[in-house]
Design an enzyme around this catalytic site. Sequence first.
Site, PDB file in Angstrom:
ATOM      1  N   LEU A  36       0.804  -1.215   0.000  1.00 32.01           N
ATOM      2  CA  LEU A  36       0.000   0.000   0.000  1.00 32.01           C
ATOM      3  C   LEU A  36       0.842   1.273   0.000  1.00 32.01           C
ATOM      4  O   LEU A  36       0.321   2.353  -0.258  1.00 32.01           O
ATOM      5  CB  LEU A  36      -0.963   0.017   1.187  1.00 32.01           C
ATOM      6  CG  LEU A  36      -2.359  -0.575   0.911  1.00 32.01           C
ATOM      7  CD1 LEU A  36      -2.260  -2.040   0.541  1.00 32.01           C
ATOM      8  CD2 LEU A  36      -3.270  -0.379   2.108  1.00 32.01           C
ATOM      9  N   ALA A  59      -2.680  -1.371   7.474  1.00 31.65           N
ATOM     10  CA  ALA A  59      -2.514  -0.025   8.029  1.00 31.65           C
ATOM     11  C   ALA A  59      -1.109   0.126   8.583  1.00 31.65           C
ATOM     12  O   ALA A  59      -0.435  -0.866   8.897  1.00 31.65           O
ATOM     13  CB  ALA A  59      -3.537   0.232   9.136  1.00 31.65           C
ATOM     14  N   THR A  61       0.478   1.063  11.797  1.00 31.55           N
ATOM     15  CA  THR A  61      -0.053   1.123  13.164  1.00 31.55           C
ATOM     16  C   THR A  61       1.003   1.394  14.235  1.00 31.55           C
ATOM     17  O   THR A  61       0.683   1.349  15.422  1.00 31.55           O
ATOM     18  CB  THR A  61      -0.768  -0.199  13.511  1.00 31.55           C
ATOM     19  OG1 THR A  61       0.149  -1.290  13.355  1.00 31.55           O
ATOM     20  CG2 THR A  61      -1.971  -0.407  12.602  1.00 31.55           C
ATOM     21  N   TYR A  98     -10.951  -0.003   8.125  1.00 30.76           N
ATOM     22  CA  TYR A  98     -10.891   0.063   9.587  1.00 30.76           C
ATOM     23  C   TYR A  98     -10.115   1.303  10.029  1.00 30.76           C
ATOM     24  O   TYR A  98      -9.039   1.604   9.499  1.00 30.76           O
ATOM     25  CB  TYR A  98     -10.249  -1.206  10.156  1.00 30.76           C
ATOM     26  CG  TYR A  98     -10.986  -2.446   9.745  1.00 30.76           C
ATOM     27  CD1 TYR A  98     -12.120  -2.867  10.430  1.00 30.76           C
ATOM     28  CD2 TYR A  98     -10.587  -3.169   8.625  1.00 30.76           C
ATOM     29  CE1 TYR A  98     -12.831  -3.986  10.018  1.00 30.76           C
ATOM     30  CE2 TYR A  98     -11.294  -4.281   8.199  1.00 30.76           C
ATOM     31  CZ  TYR A  98     -12.416  -4.688   8.902  1.00 30.76           C
ATOM     32  OH  TYR A  98     -13.131  -5.783   8.491  1.00 30.76           O
ATOM     33  N   ASP A 101      -9.933   4.778  17.333  1.00 33.27           N
ATOM     34  CA  ASP A 101     -10.371   5.731  18.358  1.00 33.27           C
ATOM     35  C   ASP A 101      -9.418   6.922  18.470  1.00 33.27           C
ATOM     36  O   ASP A 101      -9.775   7.959  19.032  1.00 33.27           O
ATOM     37  CB  ASP A 101     -10.488   5.027  19.712  1.00 33.27           C
ATOM     38  CG  ASP A 101      -9.201   4.330  20.134  1.00 33.27           C
ATOM     39  OD1 ASP A 101      -8.498   3.779  19.255  1.00 33.27           O
ATOM     40  OD2 ASP A 101      -8.887   4.311  21.336  1.00 33.27           O
ATOM     41  N   TYR A 124      -0.273   9.370  13.777  1.00 33.60           N
ATOM     42  CA  TYR A 124      -1.053   8.179  13.444  1.00 33.60           C
ATOM     43  C   TYR A 124      -2.538   8.526  13.335  1.00 33.60           C
ATOM     44  O   TYR A 124      -3.204   8.194  12.335  1.00 33.60           O
ATOM     45  CB  TYR A 124      -0.833   7.098  14.499  1.00 33.60           C
ATOM     46  CG  TYR A 124      -1.798   5.948  14.421  1.00 33.60           C
ATOM     47  CD1 TYR A 124      -1.751   5.038  13.374  1.00 33.60           C
ATOM     48  CD2 TYR A 124      -2.779   5.775  15.402  1.00 33.60           C
ATOM     49  CE1 TYR A 124      -2.653   3.978  13.300  1.00 33.60           C
ATOM     50  CE2 TYR A 124      -3.679   4.719  15.341  1.00 33.60           C
ATOM     51  CZ  TYR A 124      -3.611   3.828  14.287  1.00 33.60           C
ATOM     52  OH  TYR A 124      -4.513   2.787  14.217  1.00 33.60           O
ATOM     53  N   LYS A 128      -4.935   8.433   9.929  1.00 36.27           N
ATOM     54  CA  LYS A 128      -6.128   7.583   9.863  1.00 36.27           C
ATOM     55  C   LYS A 128      -7.372   8.429   9.595  1.00 36.27           C
ATOM     56  O   LYS A 128      -8.266   8.006   8.840  1.00 36.27           O
ATOM     57  CB  LYS A 128      -6.293   6.799  11.165  1.00 36.27           C
ATOM     58  CG  LYS A 128      -5.228   5.733  11.397  1.00 36.27           C
ATOM     59  CD  LYS A 128      -5.262   4.632  10.340  1.00 36.27           C
ATOM     60  CE  LYS A 128      -6.465   3.728  10.470  1.00 36.27           C
ATOM     61  NZ  LYS A 128      -6.436   2.617   9.465  1.00 36.27           N
ATOM     62  N   TRP A 149      -8.009  -0.436  20.743  1.00 32.70           N
ATOM     63  CA  TRP A 149      -7.207  -1.323  21.596  1.00 32.70           C
ATOM     64  C   TRP A 149      -7.285  -2.779  21.105  1.00 32.70           C
ATOM     65  O   TRP A 149      -7.600  -3.697  21.863  1.00 32.70           O
ATOM     66  CB  TRP A 149      -7.666  -1.217  23.038  1.00 32.70           C
ATOM     67  CG  TRP A 149      -7.504   0.127  23.668  1.00 32.70           C
ATOM     68  CD1 TRP A 149      -7.375   1.332  23.028  1.00 32.70           C
ATOM     69  CD2 TRP A 149      -7.467   0.426  25.070  1.00 32.70           C
ATOM     70  NE1 TRP A 149      -7.262   2.356  23.935  1.00 32.70           N
ATOM     71  CE2 TRP A 149      -7.311   1.827  25.203  1.00 32.70           C
ATOM     72  CE3 TRP A 149      -7.558  -0.345  26.218  1.00 32.70           C
ATOM     73  CZ2 TRP A 149      -7.238   2.465  26.437  1.00 32.70           C
ATOM     74  CZ3 TRP A 149      -7.498   0.285  27.453  1.00 32.70           C
ATOM     75  CH2 TRP A 149      -7.328   1.669  27.566  1.00 32.70           C
TER      76      TRP A 149
END
Length: 292
Positions: A36, A59, A61, A98, A101, A124, A128, A149
Amino acid sequence: MRILITGKNGQVGHELIRSLSCLGEVIATDSQTLDLSKIDELAEKVEHLAPDLIVNAAAYTAVDRAETEQELAYKINALAPQILAEVAKSRDIPLIHYSTDYVFNGSGDKAWIEDAETQPLNVYGRTKLAGELAISSVADKYLIFRTSWVYGERGANFLNTMKRLAIDKVQLSIVHDQIGTPTWSRHIADVTAQVISQSYQQADFWQKHSGIYHLSGAGRASWFDFAQQIFNLMAAQGHSVPQVHPITTRDYPTPANRPAHSLLDNTKLKQHFGLNLPDWRISLEWVMSGQN
């Protein structure tokens, strides 16, 4: 139906292969087969795979490392989702993505709803959020699941870190003033499968339901609570465990700022799809019992 899953070696991607295999032909890719970060060739490669549905579980992360690898994080978390959305629109197919939070600033003490103001505290979270905005502005048929989480039996996550530290640590200090909800990766995948199954049964599904949804475990916890419950279950299985001490975020500085309160409100998920996850303690017990 050909279902393209990106990030097959990640926590959610791995579980998606299991959960979606009964819904169609799964084409699972990793960074070797579909990178990606290689923006210029992404659209062509996805088109070549000819999917009928794209599920983007890939992603960047590494929350702290993103502070110094901003360009890479932005490519994977923002630019790549935009390209996937463009491909999905051109093929007239759905995209499931996806998010996190960490798009919220963590103020207040109420669970965050989907249309609450976003204000990420770190790179991050900003990347997102950029991915969310790109998808929602481009795609016609899409679902964005914000989760929190995430943990499971495989991969780099809090559960596996605590299990590893328990081997040779007698004392551990864990942050107690960051609040959220641990979410089992398998439940994320299973909810995704159930939603896709519903889409097969409703001709106007994507017109009625496209949008952002919160998808996390029920209940609330601090990282200290999460660690304590992990060690309680380990002790019940006869393992030696460290003594855990609560500390504040200030006592444990990190390169990236974390939201103090990132509890997600899952009401919309239940209203639209009739789905909700169990309390995080129940899910954790299932994972650690090995009977899942």
